[in-house]
Design an enzyme around this catalytic site. Sequence first.
Site, PDB file in Angstrom:
ATOM      1  N   ASP A   1       8.495   7.898  -5.606  1.00 27.88           N
ATOM      2  CA  ASP A   1       7.691   6.801  -5.066  1.00 27.88           C
ATOM      3  C   ASP A   1       7.680   6.914  -3.535  1.00 27.88           C
ATOM      4  O   ASP A   1       8.730   6.846  -2.888  1.00 27.88           O
ATOM      5  CB  ASP A   1       8.324   5.479  -5.515  1.00 27.88           C
ATOM      6  CG  ASP A   1       7.585   4.259  -4.997  1.00 27.88           C
ATOM      7  OD1 ASP A   1       6.679   4.411  -4.155  1.00 27.88           O
ATOM      8  OD2 ASP A   1       7.924   3.155  -5.435  1.00 27.88           O
TER       9      ASP A   1
ATOM     10  N   ASP B   1      -5.007   4.529  -5.321  1.00 25.33           N
ATOM     11  CA  ASP B   1      -5.514   3.748  -6.459  1.00 25.33           C
ATOM     12  C   ASP B   1      -6.070   2.420  -5.945  1.00 25.33           C
ATOM     13  O   ASP B   1      -5.363   1.671  -5.268  1.00 25.33           O
ATOM     14  CB  ASP B   1      -4.377   3.493  -7.450  1.00 25.33           C
ATOM     15  CG  ASP B   1      -3.840   4.796  -8.009  1.00 25.33           C
ATOM     16  OD1 ASP B   1      -4.513   5.417  -8.831  1.00 25.33           O
ATOM     17  OD2 ASP B   1      -2.742   5.210  -7.578  1.00 25.33           O
TER      18      ASP B   1
END
Length: 234
Positions: free
Chosen positions: A116, A139
């Site tokens: 991440d 996204d």
Amino acid sequence: MNAPSQADPSRRPVRSFVLRQGRMTAAQERAFAELWPRYGIDWQPGTHLDLAGVFGNRRPVALEIGFGNGDSLAEMAAADPERNWLGVEVHGPGVGHLLLEIERRGLANLRVVRHDAVELLAQGITPGALERVQLFFPDPWPKTRHHKRRILSGAFLNLLGRVIRPGGTFHAATDWGPYAEQMLAVLDATGSPFINTAGPGRYAERPAERPLTRFERRGVRLGHQVRDLVFRRR
Ligand SMILES: C[S@@+](CC[C@H](N)C(=O)[O-])C[C@H]1O[C@@H](n2cnc3c(N)ncnc32)[C@H](O)[C@@H]1O
């Protein structure tokens, strides 16, 4: 000593991705077995990356967040061998794809972290260690109830401000209009550690060195307008 509490993953349940690993091809499986030891970085949360040690030199480092299949990152690294390039991505097949591309192109200046990116920025990068960060087609999380998943927020801006050195660059691109507006508002806000290179409230010309990415191609096919934002760290 471990990570500061604000970066403790158990306290940050909202992530910018949902991990759907998908299937790896046989070639990608091989890449993890054979190429990861050469081009992958086994970053341990709570430790700082030794970038000079990783690359074997002290050249400026550019980080790409969420590189997808990595084709455009590999292209940029190949075109700019004087810079070190680091990619961070959570999606296994994408990471495998990039490992193969690094091998195919024989790139000595590109390394990969599979993690991440928010945690990496919060815990793994020494303040001012990066000369550039790029975030291409993150996204969009179009539904209102998912907006909190968008990676570019005020908190993320603070992380960027900490890791990018003064005079360094943050470059984002998106084909999702409302997200572009949000990015601009966050980056241009009073107290932002960044200056808009295009002037306040304006999008930048697409920099010539940014290749077309996979998601960009999809956005263009759908008739979306692509916007670039290029900001300089104060
Ligand atoms: C819409 S795709 C765009 C990929 C690529 N940049 C492109 O333009 O083709 C967004 C990518 O960001 C990755 N991603 C999302 N959040 C991330 C995070 N916090 N850390 C690392 N990667 C992340 C996803 O796995 C996905 O591959």
